[in-house]
Every structure is written in structure tokens, then in C-alpha cells.
Design a protein around this motif. Structure first.
Motif, PDB file in Angstrom:
ATOM      1  N   ARG A 236     -82.212  21.274 -61.816  1.00 20.38           N
ATOM      2  CA  ARG A 236     -82.780  21.987 -60.921  1.00 20.38           C
ATOM      3  C   ARG A 236     -83.269  21.139 -59.715  1.00 20.38           C
ATOM      4  NH1 ARG A 236     -84.296  21.625 -65.413  1.00 20.38           N
ATOM      5  NH2 ARG A 236     -86.465  21.942 -64.816  1.00 20.38           N
ATOM      6  N   GLY A 237     -84.221  21.451 -59.094  1.00 13.57           N
ATOM      7  CA  GLY A 237     -84.512  20.499 -57.996  1.00 13.57           C
ATOM      8  C   GLY A 237     -84.800  18.943 -58.205  1.00 13.57           C
ATOM      9  N   GLY A 238     -85.265  18.568 -59.541  1.00 17.21           N
ATOM     10  CA  GLY A 238     -85.642  17.207 -59.846  1.00 17.21           C
ATOM     11  C   GLY A 238     -86.911  17.406 -60.634  1.00 17.21           C
ATOM     12  N   TRP A 239     -87.275  16.079 -60.856  1.00 16.25           N
ATOM     13  CA  TRP A 239     -88.587  15.905 -61.708  1.00 16.25           C
ATOM     14  C   TRP A 239     -89.668  16.640 -61.293  1.00 16.25           C
ATOM     15  CZ3 TRP A 239     -93.721  14.354 -61.473  1.00 16.25           C
ATOM     16  CH2 TRP A 239     -94.202  14.087 -62.752  1.00 16.25           C
ATOM     17  N   GLY A 240     -90.490  17.442 -62.174  1.00 16.30           N
ATOM     18  CA  GLY A 240     -91.646  18.032 -61.853  1.00 16.30           C
ATOM     19  C   GLY A 240     -91.178  19.505 -61.119  1.00 16.30           C
ATOM     20  N   CYS A 241     -89.874  19.906 -61.159  1.00 19.79           N
ATOM     21  CA  CYS A 241     -89.381  21.142 -60.699  1.00 19.79           C
ATOM     22  C   CYS A 241     -90.041  22.331 -61.408  1.00 19.79           C
ATOM     23  CB  CYS A 241     -87.933  21.442 -60.600  1.00 19.79           C
ATOM     24  SG  CYS A 241     -87.383  22.932 -60.031  1.00 19.79           S
ATOM     25  N   ARG A 242     -90.722  23.371 -60.774  1.00 21.33           N
ATOM     26  CA  ARG A 242     -91.159  24.321 -61.334  1.00 21.33           C
ATOM     27  C   ARG A 242     -90.329  25.843 -61.602  1.00 21.33           C
ATOM     28  NH1 ARG A 242     -95.196  25.863 -57.267  1.00 21.33           N
ATOM     29  NH2 ARG A 242     -93.734  25.041 -55.899  1.00 21.33           N
ATOM     30  N   HIS A 243     -89.017  25.417 -61.482  1.00 22.82           N
ATOM     31  CA  HIS A 243     -88.096  26.590 -61.566  1.00 22.82           C
ATOM     32  C   HIS A 243     -87.134  26.195 -62.920  1.00 22.82           C
ATOM     33  CE1 HIS A 243     -88.977  26.200 -57.304  1.00 22.82           C
ATOM     34  NE2 HIS A 243     -88.959  27.563 -57.390  1.00 22.82           N
ATOM     35  N   LEU A 244     -86.636  27.466 -63.199  1.00 24.98           N
ATOM     36  CA  LEU A 244     -85.653  27.383 -64.335  1.00 24.98           C
ATOM     37  C   LEU A 244     -84.408  28.417 -64.227  1.00 24.98           C
ATOM     38  CD1 LEU A 244     -85.981  26.075 -67.189  1.00 24.98           C
ATOM     39  CD2 LEU A 244     -86.888  28.193 -67.968  1.00 24.98           C
ATOM     40  N   LEU A 245     -83.329  28.151 -64.652  1.00 25.94           N
ATOM     41  CA  LEU A 245     -82.249  29.162 -64.289  1.00 25.94           C
ATOM     42  C   LEU A 245     -82.211  30.046 -65.697  1.00 25.94           C
ATOM     43  CD1 LEU A 245     -79.654  26.314 -63.257  1.00 25.94           C
ATOM     44  CD2 LEU A 245     -80.465  28.263 -61.692  1.00 25.94           C
ATOM     45  N   VAL A 246     -82.449  31.311 -65.342  1.00 31.91           N
ATOM     46  CA  VAL A 246     -82.770  32.322 -66.677  1.00 31.91           C
ATOM     47  C   VAL A 246     -81.348  33.177 -66.445  1.00 31.91           C
ATOM     48  CG1 VAL A 246     -83.948  34.014 -67.461  1.00 31.91           C
ATOM     49  CG2 VAL A 246     -85.170  31.947 -66.314  1.00 31.91           C
ATOM     50  N   PRO A 247     -80.688  33.247 -67.721  1.00 25.18           N
ATOM     51  CA  PRO A 247     -79.397  33.969 -67.858  1.00 25.18           C
ATOM     52  C   PRO A 247     -79.797  35.429 -67.668  1.00 25.18           C
ATOM     53  CG  PRO A 247     -79.250  32.069 -69.520  1.00 25.18           C
ATOM     54  CD  PRO A 247     -80.577  32.332 -68.789  1.00 25.18           C
ATOM     55  N   LEU A 248     -79.004  36.106 -67.220  1.00 20.97           N
ATOM     56  CA  LEU A 248     -79.114  37.668 -66.852  1.00 20.97           C
ATOM     57  C   LEU A 248     -77.615  38.316 -66.847  1.00 20.97           C
ATOM     58  CD1 LEU A 248     -80.841  37.836 -63.440  1.00 20.97           C
ATOM     59  CD2 LEU A 248     -82.201  38.046 -65.901  1.00 20.97           C
ATOM     60  N   ARG A 249     -77.732  39.476 -67.652  1.00 20.50           N
ATOM     61  CA  ARG A 249     -76.494  40.299 -67.790  1.00 20.50           C
ATOM     62  C   ARG A 249     -75.677  40.946 -66.673  1.00 20.50           C
ATOM     63  NH1 ARG A 249     -74.390  41.021 -72.697  1.00 20.50           N
ATOM     64  NH2 ARG A 249     -75.845  40.833 -74.440  1.00 20.50           N
ATOM     65  N   SER A 250     -76.640  41.354 -65.686  1.00 23.30           N
ATOM     66  CA  SER A 250     -76.143  41.565 -64.264  1.00 23.30           C
ATOM     67  C   SER A 250     -76.712  41.269 -63.265  1.00 23.30           C
ATOM     68  CB  SER A 250     -75.993  43.204 -64.384  1.00 23.30           C
ATOM     69  OG  SER A 250     -77.440  43.823 -64.262  1.00 23.30           O
ATOM     70  N   PRO A 251     -76.248  41.080 -62.043  1.00 23.35           N
ATOM     71  CA  PRO A 251     -77.034  40.696 -60.744  1.00 23.35           C
ATOM     72  C   PRO A 251     -78.035  41.379 -60.360  1.00 23.35           C
ATOM     73  CG  PRO A 251     -74.852  41.382 -60.229  1.00 23.35           C
ATOM     74  CD  PRO A 251     -74.903  41.374 -61.461  1.00 23.35           C
ATOM     75  N   GLY A 252     -78.068  42.752 -61.101  1.00 20.51           N
ATOM     76  CA  GLY A 252     -79.308  43.862 -60.402  1.00 20.51           C
ATOM     77  C   GLY A 252     -80.213  44.209 -61.518  1.00 20.51           C
ATOM     78  N   GLU A 253     -80.065  43.190 -62.709  1.00 18.98           N
ATOM     79  CA  GLU A 253     -80.961  43.486 -63.643  1.00 18.98           C
ATOM     80  C   GLU A 253     -82.179  43.089 -63.590  1.00 18.98           C
ATOM     81  OE1 GLU A 253     -81.302  41.825 -68.519  1.00 18.98           O
ATOM     82  OE2 GLU A 253     -79.509  41.494 -67.345  1.00 18.98           O
ATOM     83  N   ALA A 254     -82.672  42.062 -62.803  1.00 21.65           N
ATOM     84  CA  ALA A 254     -83.773  41.798 -62.554  1.00 21.65           C
ATOM     85  C   ALA A 254     -84.189  42.079 -60.991  1.00 21.65           C
ATOM     86  CB  ALA A 254     -84.215  40.180 -62.901  1.00 21.65           C
ATOM     87  N   THR A 255     -84.769  43.190 -60.995  1.00 24.93           N
ATOM     88  CA  THR A 255     -84.922  43.710 -59.453  1.00 24.93           C
ATOM     89  C   THR A 255     -86.238  43.935 -58.910  1.00 24.93           C
ATOM     90  OG1 THR A 255     -84.688  46.137 -60.323  1.00 24.93           O
ATOM     91  CG2 THR A 255     -82.762  44.863 -59.583  1.00 24.93           C
ATOM     92  N   GLY A 256     -87.309  43.259 -59.725  1.00 23.62           N
ATOM     93  CA  GLY A 256     -88.607  43.464 -59.401  1.00 23.62           C
ATOM     94  C   GLY A 256     -89.491  44.140 -60.312  1.00 23.62           C
TER      95      GLY A 256
END
Length: 257
Positions: A236-256
Motif C-alpha cells: 500500500r502506501g509503505g511502512w506504517g500504512c493504515r490501509h488495506l486492500l479488501v476484496p469485494l464482489r461488486s463495486p457497489g457492494e460496500a456503499t456505506g
């Protein structure tokens, strides 16, 4: 899972990883410090500096720290930490992608993950070598300056140096490993999208600020390089990054929420 649910889980996972690394390092250093104290206390003093025990110390403090076999076990226990965190990552994958992760990935993928984890033991062994070298330098300096060996201060400083090195290396390694597990599971099961999950705030690197909370086709992430020119699908952004690439089935699956 909604975006907010995934974000909360990612934040929890990163904190778990951090605590896991700290606990492993603290246990290793507790053992090392105990062994170092025994070794230094058994040294000959004054005019006996050239005796066999002192020569052995100067030439092979690493072997003295390894005496008894307990240190080898502590080093190899790094595997357990990665195994536990893999389980956590697979649970996140199952919840976010709504798909049961494969118990075993393709043989080549499992071999590559195994090699990655296996080399972490070499990193821990290197930290032990640094620890031993610092002790040796401090003892030699005290002996030839005819000063008392400041045992507590020397062991503390050696431990702080080793901990700083291990914290950096193991934290980066375990987050990279967990990210690889998530993406390899997604590829194996044909999950086509990922959410760049994590905070969007003033602490973000520009690379992360541009992507945080957005959904991307999984094939796109393999083209990314972060500001350190590292493959971002792993780091991701580098050491200490607070992000993660999380798999989803569809682009609208996680909408809030």
C-alpha cells in the motif's frame, strides 16, 4: 459488510497485528536479556581477561546466547505469529467478500508465502546478531578501558537497538503478508474488486489520500507503485500504512453504513 464495517475491522486488524508484533519482540528480548545477564555475570574479571572464558565471549557471544536451544525456538516461533494473522486475514476476507477462503491456495502461491514467512526467521536471527555485537562491543570497551561493565545499561541499550530493528522489519512483513493472503484469496476465487480500506485524514500519504475508501478492479492494483516504488498491492502506501486492500464482489457492494 458496509464501508464503515470494513473500515472498523481493518483498523482493528492493524492494531491486532501491531500488538502481536510487540508481544513477540518483548518475549524474545526477555529471553535474550536473561541469557545476556547470565553470560556477562560469568565473565572473568581483571587480570583474567585472557582466559578461555573471556576469549570465547569475545569470539562467540552469539553461541553463548544460543546455549540450551531455547533461542532457536523463540526465533522459529515467528511462524506462529504469521499463522495466526493469516487466520485473521482470511476471516476478514470471508466477511467482506462473502466467500469462504480456500484452505490451501495454489501450490506455487503457498510456496511463495512460505518462503516469505521463512525469511522472517532470518530477520530475527539478524537482530540477535546485532544484539550480540552490541554487547560484545560494550564489554570489550569496558574491559580494555579497565572500567566496570555496566551490565544493566548495556543490556538495555542492546535490547532497544534490536527492538527498533525488529519492530520495523516485522511490522512491515506481517502487514505485507496479510495483504498478500487477501489478494491471493481473491484471485483464487475470482473476486473482481478491492476497496482501498482505511482512514482518509491529514496523516495520509498522497498515494493513500488519492485512493482511500475507493473501489478498484483488482487487476488495476498490480500496476501501482507507491512513493517508495514498491508494489502497492503488497505494501500500500509503505511502512506504517493504515490501509488495506479488501476484496469485494461488486463495486457497489460496500456503499456505506
Amino acid at each position: 459488510m458496509t464501508v464503515e464495517e470494513i473500515l472498523r475491522e481493518v483498523a482493528l486488524n492493524i492494531r491486532r497485528e501491531d500488538r502481536s508484533v510487540d508481544a513477540y519482540i518483548d518475549e524474545l528480548l526477555l529471553y535474550l536479556n536473561d541469557m545476556a545477564l547470565r553470560v556477562i555475570q560469568e565473565l572473568p574479571a581483571g587480570s583474567k581477561v585472557r582466559e578461555r572464558a573471556m576469549l570465547r565471549f569475545l569470539g562467540g557471544i552469539e553461541s553463548l546466547l544460543y546455549d540450551g536451544g531455547g533461542l532457536d525456538e523463540k526465533i522459529q516461533a515467528v511462524q506462529d505469529m504469521f499463522d495466526l494473522q493469516r487466520e485473521v486475514s482470511e476471516k476478514l476476507f470471508e466477511d467482506a467478500a462473502d466467500a469462504r477462503p480456500r484452505r490451501r491456495l495454489e501450490p506455487e502461491t503457498e510456496r511463495n508465502l512460505g518462503v516469505f514467512v521463512g525469511t522472517r526467521a532470518a530477520i530475527v536471527a539478524a537482530a540477535v546478531g546485532m544484539y550480540a555485537a552490541y554487547l560484545r562491543e560494550g564489554v570489550v570497551e569496558a574491559v580494555f578501558a579497565e572500567r566496570p561493565i555496566q551490565t544493566a545499561e548495556l543490556i538495555k541499550a542492546a535490547g532497544e537497538q534490536a527492538k527498533k530493528y525488529l519492530k520495523f522489519e516485522l511490522t512491515a512483513s506481517i502487514t505485507a503478508h496479510n495483504q498478500m493472503v487477501l489478494i491471493e484469496q481473491a484471485l483464487a476465487l475470482g473476486i473482481p474488486y478491492v476497496l482501498y480500506a482505511g482512514p482518509l485524514d491529514e496523516r495520509n500519504r498522497p498515494f493513500c489520500a488519492e485512493r482511500a475508501k475507493k473501489v478498484y478492479p483488482i487487476q488495476e492494483i498490480f500496476k501501482w507503485r507507491n512513493d517508495n516504488r514498491e508494489p502497492a498491492w503488497i505494501y500500500r502506501g509503505g511502512w506504517g500504512c493504515r490501509h488495506l486492500l479488501v476484496p469485494l464482489r461488486s463495486p457497489g457492494e460496500a456503499t456505506g453504513a
